[in-house]
Design a protein around this motif. Structure first.
Motif, short mmCIF file in Angstrom:
data_model
loop_
_atom_site.label_atom_id
_atom_site.label_comp_id
_atom_site.label_asym_id
_atom_site.label_seq_id
_atom_site.Cartn_x
_atom_site.Cartn_y
_atom_site.Cartn_z
N ASP A 1 -8.39 50.72 37.28
CA ASP A 1 -7.16 50.27 37.94
C ASP A 1 -6.50 49.13 37.16
N GLY A 2 -7.34 48.24 36.65
CA GLY A 2 -6.81 47.11 35.88
C GLY A 2 -6.14 47.58 34.60
N ILE A 3 -6.77 48.53 33.92
CA ILE A 3 -6.18 49.05 32.67
C ILE A 3 -4.87 49.78 32.99
N ALA A 4 -4.86 50.53 34.10
CA ALA A 4 -3.63 51.25 34.47
C ALA A 4 -2.50 50.26 34.76
N ALA A 5 -2.83 49.14 35.43
CA ALA A 5 -1.80 48.13 35.72
C ALA A 5 -1.28 47.52 34.42
N MET A 6 -2.21 47.32 33.50
CA MET A 6 -1.83 46.73 32.21
C MET A 6 -0.95 47.71 31.41
N ALA A 7 -1.34 48.98 31.43
CA ALA A 7 -0.58 49.99 30.69
C ALA A 7 0.80 50.19 31.30
N GLY B 1 2.89 48.06 32.32
CA GLY B 1 3.93 47.12 31.90
C GLY B 1 3.40 45.72 31.77
N GLY B 2 4.04 44.98 30.90
CA GLY B 2 3.74 43.56 30.83
C GLY B 2 2.92 43.14 29.63
N GLU B 3 2.12 44.05 29.05
CA GLU B 3 1.33 43.60 27.90
C GLU B 3 2.21 43.54 26.65
N HIS B 4 1.77 42.77 25.67
CA HIS B 4 2.56 42.60 24.46
C HIS B 4 2.40 43.84 23.58
N ARG B 5 3.48 44.47 23.24
CA ARG B 5 3.39 45.67 22.42
C ARG B 5 3.77 45.37 20.99
N ASP B 6 2.80 45.34 20.12
CA ASP B 6 3.07 45.26 18.68
C ASP B 6 4.23 44.34 18.32
N GLY B 7 4.22 43.16 18.90
CA GLY B 7 5.23 42.19 18.53
C GLY B 7 6.56 42.37 19.26
N TYR C 1 -8.76 40.38 31.25
CA TYR C 1 -7.77 41.36 30.77
C TYR C 1 -6.72 41.56 31.86
N GLY C 2 -5.60 42.14 31.45
CA GLY C 2 -4.51 42.40 32.39
C GLY C 2 -3.19 42.30 31.64
N PRO C 3 -2.07 42.50 32.35
CA PRO C 3 -0.76 42.41 31.71
C PRO C 3 -0.59 41.07 31.00
N ARG C 4 0.09 41.11 29.87
CA ARG C 4 0.36 39.93 29.04
C ARG C 4 -0.89 39.38 28.36
N GLN C 5 -1.94 40.22 28.27
CA GLN C 5 -3.15 39.77 27.57
C GLN C 5 -2.79 39.35 26.14
N ALA D 1 2.00 28.58 29.56
CA ALA D 1 2.71 29.69 28.92
C ALA D 1 1.76 30.73 28.35
N GLY D 2 0.47 30.49 28.48
CA GLY D 2 -0.51 31.43 27.93
C GLY D 2 -0.71 32.63 28.84
N PHE D 3 -1.60 33.51 28.41
CA PHE D 3 -1.90 34.74 29.16
C PHE D 3 -2.35 34.40 30.59
N ILE D 4 -3.46 33.69 30.72
CA ILE D 4 -3.99 33.43 32.06
C ILE D 4 -3.14 32.37 32.77
#
Ligand code: NAD
Length: 313
Positions: free
Chosen positions: A297-303, A305-311, A180-184, A9-12
């Motif tokens: 490219d990796g940062i753009a993919a992360m931005a 969608g998918g990363e945790h936004r401020d809770g 790094y990546g989405p859901r980091q 259930a973790g990031f990676i």
């Protein structure tokens, strides 16, 4: 392949489950959903794998779980469950690190010992190197962790090596360089930088910003993990992004994707290595590892969608 993933259930771990399922493997995930960060985020990480019939999930702590029913019939065990994070590993929190990183690894190795596994893949860390003297750093460098977290990752790596030589567990320890990546994880740099660019808390920049990190995109990491499992390789290998950048450059890269980031300067954190950079020759030769994702490219993919936004959920 029948795979078991600890820390599913973790990031990676959640990316690894998705990658294995997409490749046609069946996956049994184990995770205690610890409160190392908001467990609701970990539950959300599981949504993708849970929608796949080839995935089963076991909410359990490795330290007291009935592991045999989960391990029966497994071809590969990927061991990612851990208490991550460098700064909190100082002080009283260390007991959690010892339990979840060292003791839990020994319990799992005892449970797999004697089983006909094709591979036991352990998620080790570049933090085992500490302040390495040579860059890029090869696996032959003497590990000298500079944080208690790094000490526990190195201890667990040595346990894997010991169970390999003493009991024939086909262990691979992959030393991952800052992933790094989405859901980091929300405590990690890019998640915090993107949150800051969106008007969240300013980003705490420890030290002068000239420290370098070999950022590695999560899809490249999980691809390397499965390729290592399918190869004949055992032992230790670096998994790195291949082009280290300074924190100042990393901030500029995030700003080019997501806009200005408010930064608050902080003194250097105890336990932070000054530079990290992976020599990936061993992984390239042994199982064809090649980082494919450029930082922008990796940062753009992360931005995207998918990363945790401020809770947010
Ligand atoms: P994460 O915290 O998102 O995932 C770890 C998961 O393990 C969590 O979901 C947690 O609930 C679970 N867990 C912890 N102890 C457990 C136990 N005793 N039993 C069952 N589940 C347990 O962390 P991550 O960033 O995805 O890291 C995954 C692995 O990769 C860790 O072993 C970490 O040390 C290693 N690693 C990560 C990075 C990185 O940059 N993220 C770099 C190097 C190594």
């Amino acid at each position: 392949m029948r795979a078991v993933v600890t820390g599913a259930a973790g990031f990676i771990g959640s990316h690894l489950c998705a990658h294995l399922l997409a490749a046609g493997d069946s996956v049994a995930g184990i995770d205690a959903l610890t409160d190392s960060y908001d467990p609701a985020l970990k539950e959300r990480n599981l949504r993708g794998p849970m929608s796949c019939p080839a995935f089963t999930f076991h909410r359990a702590d490795l330290l007291d779980a009935a592991l045999d029913p989960v391990l029966d019939g497994a071809d590969v065990v990927y061991h990612l469950a851990a208490q991550p994070g460098i700064r909190p590993s100082w002080g009283r929190e260390f007991a959690l690190y010892a339990d979840r990183n060292v003791l839990a690894t020994q319990v799992l190795l005892e449970a797999v010992r004697g089983r006909p596994l094709a591979k036991f893949v352990y998620a080790s860390s570049s933090s085992v190197y500490g302040d390495a003297r040579a860059f890029p750093t090869a696996e032959t460098a003497c590990p000298r962790p500079v944080s208690p977290y790094g000490v526990t990752k190195l201890a667990a790596e040595h346990l894997c090596e010991l169970y390999r030589t003493a009991h024939g567990v086909p262990a691979v320890a992959l030393r991952l360089f800052t992933v790094y990546g989405p859901r980091q994880r929300p405590d990690m740099a890019f998640a915090r930088l993107l949150a800051a660019a969106r008007g969240g808390a300013p980003f705490p920049l420890y030290g002068d910003g000239e420290q370098t990190r070999d950022f590695t995109y999560v899809q490249d990491v999980v691809t390397g993990m499965r390729d290592a499992a399918l190869s004949g390789f055992t032992g230790v290998a670096n998994i790195g992004g291949g082009s280290p950048v300074s924190m100042k450059q990393a901030i500029a890269a995030v700003e080019s994707v997501a806009g200005p980031v408010a930064v608050v300067p902080r003194p250097p954190g105890p336990g932070d290595a000054r530079h990290t950079g992976a020599d990936i020759t061993v992984a390239a030769r042994a199982f064809g590892f090649r980082p494919r994702t450029a930082l922008h490219d990796g940062i753009a993919a992360m931005a995207g969608g998918g990363e945790h936004r401020d809770g947010a959920q």
